[in-house]
Design an enzyme around this catalytic site. Sequence first.
Site, PDB file in Angstrom:
ATOM      1  N   ASP A 107      89.252  33.227  58.026  1.00 28.00           N
ATOM      2  CA  ASP A 107      88.777  32.505  56.836  1.00 28.00           C
ATOM      3  C   ASP A 107      87.321  32.060  57.010  1.00 28.00           C
ATOM      4  O   ASP A 107      86.672  31.700  56.028  1.00 28.00           O
ATOM      5  CB  ASP A 107      89.682  31.312  56.486  1.00 28.00           C
ATOM      6  CG  ASP A 107      89.992  30.409  57.648  1.00 28.00           C
ATOM      7  OD1 ASP A 107      90.021  30.888  58.793  1.00 28.00           O
ATOM      8  OD2 ASP A 107      90.212  29.204  57.425  1.00 28.00           O
ATOM      9  N   ASP A 125      87.072  23.430  61.180  1.00 29.22           N
ATOM     10  CA  ASP A 125      88.356  23.025  60.596  1.00 29.22           C
ATOM     11  C   ASP A 125      88.617  21.517  60.728  1.00 29.22           C
ATOM     12  O   ASP A 125      89.283  20.922  59.864  1.00 29.22           O
ATOM     13  CB  ASP A 125      89.508  23.788  61.268  1.00 29.22           C
ATOM     14  CG  ASP A 125      89.618  25.227  60.770  1.00 29.22           C
ATOM     15  OD1 ASP A 125      89.225  25.494  59.623  1.00 29.22           O
ATOM     16  OD2 ASP A 125      90.099  26.065  61.543  1.00 29.22           O
ATOM     17  N   TYR A 156      96.676  18.318  55.918  1.00 26.54           N
ATOM     18  CA  TYR A 156      95.980  19.253  56.814  1.00 26.54           C
ATOM     19  C   TYR A 156      96.163  18.811  58.268  1.00 26.54           C
ATOM     20  O   TYR A 156      96.488  19.611  59.150  1.00 26.54           O
ATOM     21  CB  TYR A 156      94.490  19.299  56.440  1.00 26.54           C
ATOM     22  CG  TYR A 156      93.732  20.420  57.091  1.00 26.54           C
ATOM     23  CD1 TYR A 156      93.626  21.664  56.473  1.00 26.54           C
ATOM     24  CD2 TYR A 156      93.130  20.255  58.333  1.00 26.54           C
ATOM     25  CE1 TYR A 156      92.943  22.701  57.070  1.00 26.54           C
ATOM     26  CE2 TYR A 156      92.448  21.294  58.936  1.00 26.54           C
ATOM     27  CZ  TYR A 156      92.349  22.508  58.305  1.00 26.54           C
ATOM     28  OH  TYR A 156      91.675  23.543  58.907  1.00 26.54           O
TER      29      TYR A 156
HETATM   30 FE1  FEO Z   1      89.959  27.411  58.671  1.00 31.78          FE
HETATM   31 FE2  FEO Z   1      91.295  27.902  61.711  1.00 31.78          FE
HETATM   32  O1  FEO Z   1      90.556  28.415  60.105  1.00 31.78           O
END
Ligand code: FEO
Length: 397
Positions: free
Chosen positions: A83, A166, A194
Amino acid sequence: MRRHIKGNVSWVGYLDWELESFHGDDYSIFNGSSQNAYLIEEEKTVLIDTVWTPHRFDFLENLRQEIDLHKIDFIVANHGECDHSGSLTALLDEIPGTPIYCTASAVKSLEGQYGKRGWNFQVVKTGDSVDIGNGKKLIFVEMKMLHWPDSMATYMTGDNILFSNDAFGQHYAVAELFNDKADQCLLWKEAIKYYTNILNPFSMLVAKKVEELAKLNLPFDIIAPSHGAIWRDNPLQIVEKYAEWAKAYQEDQITIAYDTMWEGTAKLAHKLAEEIMTQSPNTVVKVFNIAKSDKNEIMTEVFKSRAIAVGSSTVSNSIISSVAGWLEFLKQLKFKNKKAAAFGCYGWSGESVKILQEKLKEAGFAVCEENVRSLWNPEEEDFAKIPALAASLLKRD
Ligand code: FEO
């Protein structure tokens, strides 16, 4: 389209309004997300991270409208997961040989995913830095296991921006980009979701890393994660939250999660909820049918809880498969300092409660002896066991 962040730093990422899941379908997304990439234009032009592979051509087109790609002096790959690295192959086809600053583990993950392409890796570790001109530099901080071995953050002096990747992110699309512009309820809901579902297994390392960041004694004007809102209004508030969340976090909440074949186990779940509310009116009680509720949302409620109760009917000498899968995920998330209890109905062999207790122990919960194991439908004698079960869950040892 570039979006101004601070000084000569712009956001050049992708607002992913339509994303519905992440890590395959293992993480549910209800409010969009973003892959945040950043462009620094000092004497050196630097790209911090890219966006997910399906959006690579949009990303490159947008970037090309802002700058000549050949002006990019180097790329920082804070993390190899696709990502953030998914546009590197397309980008480096255009500007081959451009240095990529990343950790040694990121070289492994990037080469593992995209093959050995002779990319110009510049391996860095914590404390290494690189000048970007105008008296500013980038300092690299390894963020091992936040949440991959290759994860890293990059701090920009002068503008005091931490590109945290992240860590401190949320799967939440915020058109206005900044935390002070976001819906505060959604922002914190997505931030804790998250943390629970991505970072909680590594909470011990999160706690150490947060202490390490504090000891660096660096000013933080902005914390710019790779997903969701960018923290510019009191950016340390999310660091303080992480410090709190990393230490076996709990609120005065009890969560009940179950699946049921013919409603008997559901009746026990609801009766237990009523009893907890009666015995402790200030305790927040939440009830979920595991088969009908989103697992990431339930886990977020488990994270907030000081105790949980899990119910399943007995089926084929075991537990319902929805509960079995859910318990495996519960174990992976490595919750600490929480109590648990089991309950369930059966018609013949009746193994579910014992299996639930074993699996809850394996998942690291302190399991209460009290339970309710009800033959066919719950009767008065079964309901009579619920006050003791509720009291045991509520008791602070
Ligand atoms: Fe947003 Fe660990 O990738």
